[in-house]
Scaffold this motif. Structure first.
Motif, PDB file in Angstrom:
ATOM      1  N   ILE A   6       5.017  -4.748   5.029  1.00  0.00           N
ATOM      2  CA  ILE A   6       6.383  -5.198   5.290  1.00  0.00           C
ATOM      3  C   ILE A   6       7.398  -4.182   4.826  1.00  0.00           C
ATOM      4  O   ILE A   6       8.543  -4.227   5.219  1.00  0.00           O
ATOM      5  CB  ILE A   6       6.684  -6.539   4.591  1.00  0.00           C
ATOM      6  CG1 ILE A   6       6.319  -6.466   3.107  1.00  0.00           C
ATOM      7  CG2 ILE A   6       5.964  -7.661   5.255  1.00  0.00           C
ATOM      8  CD1 ILE A   6       6.840  -7.605   2.297  1.00  0.00           C
ATOM      9  N   ALA A   7       6.999  -3.299   3.951  1.00  0.00           N
ATOM     10  CA  ALA A   7       7.974  -2.376   3.387  1.00  0.00           C
ATOM     11  C   ALA A   7       7.468  -0.947   3.509  1.00  0.00           C
ATOM     12  O   ALA A   7       6.294  -0.690   3.375  1.00  0.00           O
ATOM     13  CB  ALA A   7       8.200  -2.707   1.918  1.00  0.00           C
ATOM     14  N   ARG A   8       8.391  -0.068   3.770  1.00  0.00           N
ATOM     15  CA  ARG A   8       8.088   1.348   3.656  1.00  0.00           C
ATOM     16  C   ARG A   8       8.411   1.684   2.204  1.00  0.00           C
ATOM     17  O   ARG A   8       9.499   1.405   1.738  1.00  0.00           O
ATOM     18  CB  ARG A   8       8.986   2.163   4.590  1.00  0.00           C
ATOM     19  CG  ARG A   8       8.717   1.889   6.044  1.00  0.00           C
ATOM     20  CD  ARG A   8       9.841   2.414   6.911  1.00  0.00           C
ATOM     21  NE  ARG A   8      11.059   1.686   6.632  1.00  0.00           N
ATOM     22  CZ  ARG A   8      12.272   2.213   6.644  1.00  0.00           C
ATOM     23  NH1 ARG A   8      12.438   3.461   6.927  1.00  0.00           N
ATOM     24  NH2 ARG A   8      13.317   1.486   6.371  1.00  0.00           N
ATOM     25  N   PHE A   9       7.489   2.253   1.501  1.00  0.00           N
ATOM     26  CA  PHE A   9       7.725   2.566   0.097  1.00  0.00           C
ATOM     27  C   PHE A   9       8.481   3.884   0.018  1.00  0.00           C
ATOM     28  O   PHE A   9       7.898   4.933  -0.162  1.00  0.00           O
ATOM     29  CB  PHE A   9       6.396   2.588  -0.662  1.00  0.00           C
ATOM     30  CG  PHE A   9       5.854   1.213  -0.908  1.00  0.00           C
ATOM     31  CD1 PHE A   9       6.050   0.584  -2.123  1.00  0.00           C
ATOM     32  CD2 PHE A   9       5.189   0.525   0.095  1.00  0.00           C
ATOM     33  CE1 PHE A   9       5.577  -0.697  -2.348  1.00  0.00           C
ATOM     34  CE2 PHE A   9       4.714  -0.750  -0.114  1.00  0.00           C
ATOM     35  CZ  PHE A   9       4.908  -1.369  -1.340  1.00  0.00           C
ATOM     36  N   ILE A  10       9.788   3.779   0.172  1.00  0.00           N
ATOM     37  CA  ILE A  10      10.634   4.972   0.200  1.00  0.00           C
ATOM     38  C   ILE A  10      11.602   5.004  -0.979  1.00  0.00           C
ATOM     39  O   ILE A  10      12.347   5.954  -1.132  1.00  0.00           O
ATOM     40  CB  ILE A  10      11.434   5.053   1.522  1.00  0.00           C
ATOM     41  CG1 ILE A  10      12.271   3.792   1.726  1.00  0.00           C
ATOM     42  CG2 ILE A  10      10.521   5.296   2.699  1.00  0.00           C
ATOM     43  CD1 ILE A  10      13.177   3.833   2.925  1.00  0.00           C
ATOM     44  N   LEU A  14       9.025   1.536  -7.986  1.00  0.00           N
ATOM     45  CA  LEU A  14       8.503   0.261  -7.529  1.00  0.00           C
ATOM     46  C   LEU A  14       9.572  -0.828  -7.478  1.00  0.00           C
ATOM     47  O   LEU A  14       9.641  -1.605  -6.532  1.00  0.00           O
ATOM     48  CB  LEU A  14       7.341  -0.184  -8.427  1.00  0.00           C
ATOM     49  CG  LEU A  14       6.620  -1.451  -7.995  1.00  0.00           C
ATOM     50  CD1 LEU A  14       5.982  -1.279  -6.622  1.00  0.00           C
ATOM     51  CD2 LEU A  14       5.573  -1.844  -9.017  1.00  0.00           C
ATOM     52  N   ALA A  15      10.430  -0.881  -8.496  1.00  0.00           N
ATOM     53  CA  ALA A  15      11.470  -1.918  -8.531  1.00  0.00           C
ATOM     54  C   ALA A  15      12.444  -1.781  -7.366  1.00  0.00           C
ATOM     55  O   ALA A  15      12.925  -2.777  -6.829  1.00  0.00           O
ATOM     56  CB  ALA A  15      12.233  -1.870  -9.855  1.00  0.00           C
ATOM     57  N   LEU A  16      12.722  -0.553  -6.955  1.00  0.00           N
ATOM     58  CA  LEU A  16      13.624  -0.341  -5.811  1.00  0.00           C
ATOM     59  C   LEU A  16      12.956  -0.783  -4.522  1.00  0.00           C
ATOM     60  O   LEU A  16      13.587  -1.417  -3.678  1.00  0.00           O
ATOM     61  CB  LEU A  16      14.042   1.128  -5.733  1.00  0.00           C
ATOM     62  CG  LEU A  16      14.785   1.668  -6.959  1.00  0.00           C
ATOM     63  CD1 LEU A  16      15.111   3.141  -6.783  1.00  0.00           C
ATOM     64  CD2 LEU A  16      16.047   0.869  -7.230  1.00  0.00           C
ATOM     65  N   ASP A  17      11.681  -0.483  -4.375  1.00  0.00           N
ATOM     66  CA  ASP A  17      10.954  -0.944  -3.187  1.00  0.00           C
ATOM     67  C   ASP A  17      10.907  -2.468  -3.144  1.00  0.00           C
ATOM     68  O   ASP A  17      11.021  -3.072  -2.078  1.00  0.00           O
ATOM     69  CB  ASP A  17       9.534  -0.368  -3.169  1.00  0.00           C
ATOM     70  CG  ASP A  17       9.516   1.127  -2.888  1.00  0.00           C
ATOM     71  OD1 ASP A  17      10.316   1.581  -2.047  1.00  0.00           O
ATOM     72  OD2 ASP A  17       8.717   1.839  -3.512  1.00  0.00           O
ATOM     73  N   PHE A  18      10.766  -3.090  -4.306  1.00  0.00           N
ATOM     74  CA  PHE A  18      10.739  -4.548  -4.379  1.00  0.00           C
ATOM     75  C   PHE A  18      12.068  -5.139  -3.926  1.00  0.00           C
ATOM     76  O   PHE A  18      12.113  -6.039  -3.090  1.00  0.00           O
ATOM     77  CB  PHE A  18      10.419  -4.984  -5.813  1.00  0.00           C
ATOM     78  CG  PHE A  18      10.418  -6.472  -6.009  1.00  0.00           C
ATOM     79  CD1 PHE A  18       9.434  -7.261  -5.435  1.00  0.00           C
ATOM     80  CD2 PHE A  18      11.394  -7.082  -6.771  1.00  0.00           C
ATOM     81  CE1 PHE A  18       9.422  -8.638  -5.617  1.00  0.00           C
ATOM     82  CE2 PHE A  18      11.393  -8.450  -6.966  1.00  0.00           C
ATOM     83  CZ  PHE A  18      10.414  -9.231  -6.390  1.00  0.00           C
ATOM     84  N   VAL A  19      13.164  -4.610  -4.429  1.00  0.00           N
ATOM     85  CA  VAL A  19      14.491  -5.099  -4.027  1.00  0.00           C
ATOM     86  C   VAL A  19      14.739  -4.811  -2.551  1.00  0.00           C
ATOM     87  O   VAL A  19      15.324  -5.632  -1.842  1.00  0.00           O
ATOM     88  CB  VAL A  19      15.595  -4.488  -4.919  1.00  0.00           C
ATOM     89  CG1 VAL A  19      16.982  -4.794  -4.380  1.00  0.00           C
ATOM     90  CG2 VAL A  19      15.470  -5.008  -6.343  1.00  0.00           C
ATOM     91  N   GLU A  38       0.010  -6.320  -2.600  1.00  0.00           N
ATOM     92  CA  GLU A  38      -1.176  -5.576  -2.166  1.00  0.00           C
ATOM     93  C   GLU A  38      -0.806  -4.155  -1.742  1.00  0.00           C
ATOM     94  O   GLU A  38      -1.471  -3.184  -2.117  1.00  0.00           O
ATOM     95  CB  GLU A  38      -1.885  -6.284  -1.010  1.00  0.00           C
ATOM     96  CG  GLU A  38      -3.151  -5.562  -0.608  1.00  0.00           C
ATOM     97  CD  GLU A  38      -3.856  -6.168   0.594  1.00  0.00           C
ATOM     98  OE1 GLU A  38      -4.563  -5.409   1.286  1.00  0.00           O
ATOM     99  OE2 GLU A  38      -3.698  -7.372   0.847  1.00  0.00           O
ATOM    100  N   SER A  39       0.280  -4.020  -0.979  1.00  0.00           N
ATOM    101  CA  SER A  39       0.707  -2.690  -0.522  1.00  0.00           C
ATOM    102  C   SER A  39       1.056  -1.784  -1.697  1.00  0.00           C
ATOM    103  O   SER A  39       0.833  -0.579  -1.651  1.00  0.00           O
ATOM    104  CB  SER A  39       1.917  -2.811   0.407  1.00  0.00           C
ATOM    105  OG  SER A  39       1.579  -3.527   1.562  1.00  0.00           O
ATOM    106  N   ALA A  40       1.602  -2.386  -2.768  1.00  0.00           N
ATOM    107  CA  ALA A  40       1.971  -1.630  -3.966  1.00  0.00           C
ATOM    108  C   ALA A  40       0.770  -1.415  -4.890  1.00  0.00           C
ATOM    109  O   ALA A  40       0.906  -0.813  -5.947  1.00  0.00           O
ATOM    110  CB  ALA A  40       3.071  -2.359  -4.719  1.00  0.00           C
ATOM    111  N   GLN A  41      -0.381  -1.916  -4.489  1.00  0.00           N
ATOM    112  CA  GLN A  41      -1.637  -1.808  -5.237  1.00  0.00           C
ATOM    113  C   GLN A  41      -1.561  -2.491  -6.603  1.00  0.00           C
ATOM    114  O   GLN A  41      -2.204  -2.080  -7.561  1.00  0.00           O
ATOM    115  CB  GLN A  41      -2.066  -0.340  -5.371  1.00  0.00           C
ATOM    116  CG  GLN A  41      -2.334   0.285  -4.023  1.00  0.00           C
ATOM    117  CD  GLN A  41      -2.772   1.727  -4.101  1.00  0.00           C
ATOM    118  OE1 GLN A  41      -2.586   2.392  -5.113  1.00  0.00           O
ATOM    119  NE2 GLN A  41      -3.350   2.214  -3.023  1.00  0.00           N
TER     120      GLN A  41
END
Length: 201
Positions: A6-10, A14-19, A38-41
């Motif tokens: 659902i997210a591109r980890f850009i 990690l906290a920024l990707d979560f927000v 799961e995507s963030a392992q």
């Protein structure tokens, strides 16, 4: 196994990707939360499958964690915007973060994987809040940096994604050059060509 992430980890943190996966006016579903974890392992695909069925087997536990995730994301958005604008981060914004950090005491442990070893966080509590621990820790590090944090908001006004600027010059403007940066370049090129065509007799 989960489908497309659902997210591109850009975001670079990690906290920024979560927000970033929860736009300020949107709702995050249980499935999307587990997909992010799961995507963030943070969880393995096997654990992810177990968590997905938890919504049916223990809906109260799932709902409680989902509420905590929403509250965490909402307050982190406020805190990150304050850091971004060099304003004071309010205590009430940090409270949900500290709640998770407090509940999720534990330790790192080396655990075997298929090919090697990896460090995993082992929580001392039995609840699900530990699933948000690495997000909370990541957010705490950014907030603790204060005005020195290289926190940025994408220059595309229709984007709204946060990112951590690790560029050499610290002047990165776009969440991703392949998405917002290229769109800006294409739009600027089109405007220049249109004005040149209008200027020709």
């Amino acid at each position: 196994m989960l489908r497309e992430p659902i997210a591109r980890f850009i975001g670079g943190r990690l906290a920024l990707d979560f927000v970033n996966i929860i736009p300020s006016n949107n709702y995050l579903s249980w499935e999307q939360l587990i997909e992010f974890l799961e995507s963030a392992q943070i969880v393995t695909p096997e654990r992810s499958g177990e968590l997905l069925v938890l919504k049916g087997s223990d809906p109260q536990a799932a709902e409680l964690l989902l509420r905590k995730a929403h509250r965490l994301a909402a307050t982190l958005r406020l805190a990150f915007e304050a850091v971004l604008h060099r304003q004071k981060v309010q205590r009430e914004w940090v409270a949900p973060l500290n709640d998770i950090l407090r509940i999720t005491e534990g330790h790192d442990e080396l655990v075997p994987t298929d090919h090697d070893w990896e460090i995993q966080f082992i929580a001392s509590e039995g609840g699900l809040e530990w699933l948000l621990a690495t997000v909370a820790r990541s957010a705490a590090e950014i907030i603790a940096e204060g005005p020195q944090a290289r926190l940025r908001l994408c220059a595309n006004p229709r984007c709204g994604l946060f990112f951590y600027d690790t560029s050499r010059t610290h002047r990165r403007r776009w969440c991703s050059m392949t998405v917002c940066g290229n769109r800006h370049k294409v739009a600027a090129f089109a405007r220049r060509n249109a004005s040149l065509r209008r200027a020709r007799p």
